[in-house]
Design an enzyme around this catalytic site. Structure first.
Site, short mmCIF file in Angstrom:
data_model
loop_
_atom_site.label_atom_id
_atom_site.label_comp_id
_atom_site.label_asym_id
_atom_site.label_seq_id
_atom_site.Cartn_x
_atom_site.Cartn_y
_atom_site.Cartn_z
N SER A 316 121.54 90.96 64.98
CA SER A 316 120.92 91.17 66.29
C SER A 316 120.31 89.90 66.87
CB SER A 316 119.81 92.22 66.17
OG SER A 316 120.31 93.45 65.70
N HIS A 409 115.21 99.01 66.86
CA HIS A 409 115.71 99.27 65.50
C HIS A 409 114.60 99.76 64.57
CE1 HIS A 409 119.79 98.01 66.18
NE2 HIS A 409 119.39 96.87 66.73
#
Length: 472
Positions: A316, A409
């Site tokens: 990410s 997340h």
């Protein structure tokens, strides 16, 4: 690319909605100018009044809604802004009716059926009148997509108007009900999907730009997966989509992950699924969360298809890191540097104060175009530590982490697994995080506990290696 898709959508709506209303051409002829000046606005809203007030049978009201929609489509940006502001001002909640309904409830006391009737009257009074027009627009072909795009325009218009904010917020509530997760379909997208859908993926990709059709084909190869959520009323439009790489071990460099020259891996030999891009495709659905459900369903789907997969992780971006570091230098640099840090960074700065050292380091890393894990070890160690500090400790007033990707997340139950140096060599990656990226690990046994701890106690789940970095 996006403009082309929008143009085709508008042309299609114009054609289809023209079929709904036989009187459209006579209404549009000599109609409002693109910027919708005041005198034209009044003429248009005479039609809106009749449609909202329900003057006519349902077929004619549907035709009127189609006419109004066609007028909106033909307006320019200023005209659409004028239309939306006026819609919000004229047809919000009638406060006089609300006050009268509250008085009726007080007078009714607790006696039924008077109390129940008064409460129902209040519920109706609290409903904005613009919902009548919006409801009729949903009955038109591709009407839901039209409203999603209309809200996207509301969100992009500046400066904000109070009436526009209320209209956008109420439309979000309505869209939330229409786009309930139970109504969405998870679809795998591959190279055999329609060209128009693949074109939309290229246009909507927001994390790592798809540079060519060869790049697109590589991302849909046998060791790759792409899934999207679709809605029955927008069957040709992805709401959100995720791209996954099937690999051996947790990836730490997105350039290597997207390398078109590397041969495809046998997916049955992969042990790890890397979620490297999650893109929301519809700006008009901002504020309506699909991503957490998407990841969980994709994990279930992959686990069924490929039981050899044991690890589920992301690679990410860290979009807020560079800005946070810059703010730390300008506001309060104290506490970021230990004596050991200063000694290691002396190769890059001979300054004495923390602020001056960090300013030198900031300038140095911005000027570099490539890095070496050998010659830049001190620099990489420091920035990995700094990124870990940002990801774990930089929080907003609500106690949640500031980094938007991290918040997403962590809310879903992942943990911060590893920070990667020189992981994104793109200009965007350099600009937003000096090329650093992070792996968020989804350990299926810990997801629920991690999510609960983060939401209730603001505890950031992290690996032992990240904790070790933070201890220095």
């Amino acid at each position: 690319m996006k403009a082309g898709i929008l143009d085709r959508t508008i042309n299609n709506l114009w054609r289809v909605w023209g079929e709904v209303s036989n009187s459209t051409l006579s209404y549009i002829h000599g109609g409002p100018r693109p910027e919708l000046p005041p005198e034209d606005l009044e003429k248009v809203f005479d039609k809106v009044d009749k449609c909202i007030d329900g003057i006519g049978d349902e077929a004619s009201l549907r035709s009127q809604a189609a006419q109004i929609g066609q007028v909106y489509i033909k307006l320019n940006t200023d005209g659409r802004r004028n239309f939306l502001i006026e819609l919000g001002k004229r047809y919000g909640v009638d406060r006089h009716k609300v006050d009268a309904s509250i008085d009726s409830i007080k007078q009714a006391g607790s006696t039924d059926p008077e109390r129940s009737l008064a409460e129902e009257k209040l519920r109706r009074a609290l409903e904005p009148r613009w919902r009548s027009l919006i409801g009729r627009l949903t009955t038109l072909p591709e009407g839901v997509k039209f409203l999603v795009d209309m809200r996207a325009e509301m969100l992009s218009l500046q400066p904000k108007e109070e009436s526009l904010t209320h209209l956008s917020g109420d439309l979000r509530v309505m869209l939330s009900a229409w786009f309930d997760i139970g109504l969405l379909e998870l679809v795998r997208i591959d190279w055999n999907s329609s060209a128009s859908l693949l074109e939309k993926l290229i246009a909507y990709e927001s994390v790592h730009a798809i540079k060519s059709w060869d790049d697109m084909k590589n991302r849909l190869d046998e060791d790759r997966r792409c899934y999207g959520f679709f809605h029955p009323n927008m069957p040709n439009e992805p709401l959100i989509f995720v791209q996954v790489a099937l690999v051996d071990g947790i990836s730490q460099n997105v350039s290597e992950l997207l390398d078109e020259t590397k041969p495809a891996m046998d997916p049955t030999e992969a042990n790890t699924a890397i979620f490297y891009s999650i893109s929301n495709a519809q700006r008009g659905l901002d504020g309506i969360s699909f991503g957490n459900f998407l990841i969980k369903q994709v994990v279930e789907e992959l686990s069924k298809e490929l039981p050899n997969l044991k690890t589920f992780s992301t690679l990410s971006p860290i979009p807020g890191f560079s800005k946070w570091f810059s703010n730390q230098i300008n506001e309060d640099a104290s506490g970021l540097l230990t004596k050991i840090d200063k000694k290691k960074l002396s190769l890059y700065s001979d300054a004495q104060t923390d602020e001056e050292i960090l300013t030198d380091i900031f300038g140095h890393i911005q000027q570099k175009t490539s890095y070496s894990s050998e010659t830049d070890k001190e620099l990489s160690d420091f920035f990995i530590k700094l990124a870990a500090i940002y990801l774990v400790t930089a929080k907003g007033k609500n106690g949640k982490v500031r980094d938007p990707v991290g918040h997403f997340h962590l809310s879903n139950g992942a943990r911060i697994e590893r920070v990667n140096w020189d992981a994104d060599k793109s200009a965007r990656g350099r600009e937003q995080s000096f090329g650093l990226m992070v792996n968020y690990l989804y350990d299926l046994q810990d997801i629920k506990d991690n999510s609960t701890s983060y939401e209730s106690d603001k505890i950031v789940a992290q690996s032992a290696s990240v904790r070790s970095i933070l201890r220095g």
